[in-house]
Scaffold this motif. Sequence first.
Motif, PDB file in Angstrom:
ATOM      1  N   TYR A  57      41.939  83.866  15.165  1.00 22.03           N
ATOM      2  CA  TYR A  57      41.760  83.013  16.151  1.00 22.03           C
ATOM      3  C   TYR A  57      43.254  82.490  16.389  1.00 22.03           C
ATOM      4  O   TYR A  57      43.824  82.029  15.582  1.00 22.03           O
ATOM      5  N   TYR A  58      43.593  82.051  17.842  1.00 16.99           N
ATOM      6  CA  TYR A  58      44.901  81.723  18.178  1.00 16.99           C
ATOM      7  C   TYR A  58      44.719  80.706  19.122  1.00 16.99           C
ATOM      8  O   TYR A  58      43.719  80.616  19.860  1.00 16.99           O
ATOM      9  N   ALA A  59      45.784  79.948  19.048  1.00 15.13           N
ATOM     10  CA  ALA A  59      45.873  78.712  20.102  1.00 15.13           C
ATOM     11  C   ALA A  59      46.324  79.737  21.217  1.00 15.13           C
ATOM     12  O   ALA A  59      46.886  80.595  21.298  1.00 15.13           O
ATOM     13  N   ASP A  60      46.027  79.245  22.634  1.00 14.19           N
ATOM     14  CA  ASP A  60      46.204  79.825  23.870  1.00 14.19           C
ATOM     15  C   ASP A  60      47.886  79.816  23.871  1.00 14.19           C
ATOM     16  O   ASP A  60      48.591  80.894  24.505  1.00 14.19           O
ATOM     17  N   SER A  61      48.563  78.979  23.347  1.00 17.81           N
ATOM     18  CA  SER A  61      49.986  78.726  23.380  1.00 17.81           C
ATOM     19  C   SER A  61      50.817  79.745  22.707  1.00 17.81           C
ATOM     20  O   SER A  61      51.881  80.078  22.925  1.00 17.81           O
ATOM     21  N   VAL A  62      50.059  80.681  21.539  1.00 18.36           N
ATOM     22  CA  VAL A  62      50.929  81.399  20.967  1.00 18.36           C
ATOM     23  C   VAL A  62      50.018  83.007  21.105  1.00 18.36           C
ATOM     24  O   VAL A  62      50.584  83.807  20.324  1.00 18.36           O
ATOM     25  N   LYS A  63      49.036  82.928  21.692  1.00 16.54           N
ATOM     26  CA  LYS A  63      48.241  84.243  21.827  1.00 16.54           C
ATOM     27  C   LYS A  63      49.199  85.447  22.523  1.00 16.54           C
ATOM     28  O   LYS A  63      49.842  85.191  23.454  1.00 16.54           O
ATOM     29  N   GLY A  64      49.227  86.500  21.859  1.00 12.33           N
ATOM     30  CA  GLY A  64      50.113  87.569  22.122  1.00 12.33           C
ATOM     31  C   GLY A  64      51.449  87.700  21.917  1.00 12.33           C
ATOM     32  O   GLY A  64      52.163  88.684  22.093  1.00 12.33           O
ATOM     33  N   ARG A  65      51.960  86.409  21.211  1.00 13.72           N
ATOM     34  CA  ARG A  65      53.218  86.308  20.677  1.00 13.72           C
ATOM     35  C   ARG A  65      53.133  86.345  19.124  1.00 13.72           C
ATOM     36  O   ARG A  65      54.236  86.747  18.265  1.00 13.72           O
ATOM     37  N   PHE A  66      52.177  85.620  18.786  1.00 14.61           N
ATOM     38  CA  PHE A  66      51.988  85.519  17.093  1.00 14.61           C
ATOM     39  C   PHE A  66      50.796  86.177  16.504  1.00 14.61           C
ATOM     40  O   PHE A  66      49.947  86.535  17.283  1.00 14.61           O
ATOM     41  N   THR A  67      51.064  86.722  15.304  1.00 13.88           N
ATOM     42  CA  THR A  67      49.926  87.412  14.686  1.00 13.88           C
ATOM     43  C   THR A  67      49.924  86.841  13.263  1.00 13.88           C
ATOM     44  O   THR A  67      50.890  86.791  12.632  1.00 13.88           O
ATOM     45  N   GLU A  87      59.650  75.531  22.782  1.00 15.58           N
ATOM     46  CA  GLU A  87      58.564  74.501  22.285  1.00 15.58           C
ATOM     47  C   GLU A  87      57.741  75.129  21.161  1.00 15.58           C
ATOM     48  O   GLU A  87      57.038  74.461  20.649  1.00 15.58           O
ATOM     49  N   ASP A  88      58.114  76.077  20.305  1.00 16.12           N
ATOM     50  CA  ASP A  88      57.568  76.546  19.249  1.00 16.12           C
ATOM     51  C   ASP A  88      58.400  75.724  18.152  1.00 16.12           C
ATOM     52  O   ASP A  88      57.868  75.687  16.771  1.00 16.12           O
ATOM     53  N   THR A  89      59.362  75.012  18.162  1.00 17.60           N
ATOM     54  CA  THR A  89      59.898  74.351  17.507  1.00 17.60           C
ATOM     55  C   THR A  89      58.932  73.341  16.599  1.00 17.60           C
ATOM     56  O   THR A  89      58.585  72.447  17.498  1.00 17.60           O
ATOM     57  N   ALA A  90      58.971  73.137  15.399  1.00 17.99           N
ATOM     58  CA  ALA A  90      57.944  72.439  14.668  1.00 17.99           C
ATOM     59  C   ALA A  90      58.090  72.784  13.055  1.00 17.99           C
ATOM     60  O   ALA A  90      58.614  73.428  12.805  1.00 17.99           O
ATOM     61  N   VAL A  91      57.416  71.851  12.536  1.00 17.70           N
ATOM     62  CA  VAL A  91      56.786  72.182  11.090  1.00 17.70           C
ATOM     63  C   VAL A  91      55.789  72.795  11.101  1.00 17.70           C
ATOM     64  O   VAL A  91      54.675  72.561  11.671  1.00 17.70           O
ATOM     65  N   TYR A  92      55.776  74.089  10.307  1.00 18.32           N
ATOM     66  CA  TYR A  92      54.716  74.814  10.354  1.00 18.32           C
ATOM     67  C   TYR A  92      53.970  74.820   8.918  1.00 18.32           C
ATOM     68  O   TYR A  92      54.637  74.750   7.930  1.00 18.32           O
ATOM     69  N   PHE A  93      52.587  74.273   8.909  1.00 18.12           N
ATOM     70  CA  PHE A  93      52.074  74.262   7.562  1.00 18.12           C
ATOM     71  C   PHE A  93      50.819  75.304   7.506  1.00 18.12           C
ATOM     72  O   PHE A  93      50.106  75.818   8.430  1.00 18.12           O
TER      73      PHE A  93
END
Length: 125
Positions: A57-67, A87-93
């Motif tokens: 499952y993917y968020a719409d904002s990353v679909k097609g770019r993240f795997t 806009e992908d700048t963030a802390v990833y958990f």
Amino acid sequence: QVQLVESGGGLVQAGDSLRLSCAASGRTFSYMGWFRQAPGKEREFVAAISSSGAYTYYADSVKGRFTISRDNAENTLYLQMSSLKSEDTAVYFCAASILGGLRAGARVETNYSYWGQGTQVTVSS
């Protein structure tokens, strides 16, 4: 003792790729996922994967770019990120659940019992 340890974050330029890893220990998990939190914003769902990898499952904002993927033999979760944007700048958990059959519920952070400490991803434009 259960531990989730993320790695792979860093500073990249827009359009670049990056791969995050999450090494899990202490037990096996059903669904695993990635969430992120940008400065001044609430934590949000990014991607999730079932225990076998059959469901993702993917968020719409990353679909097609993240795997998202996982190696159950190594008890490791991955997030391959490409075409990164500022806009992908963030802390990833990294997050792990012991609940089975989540399906779309894998998008809900309260379904995850275990969390990593986070890894910073900064994308410069």
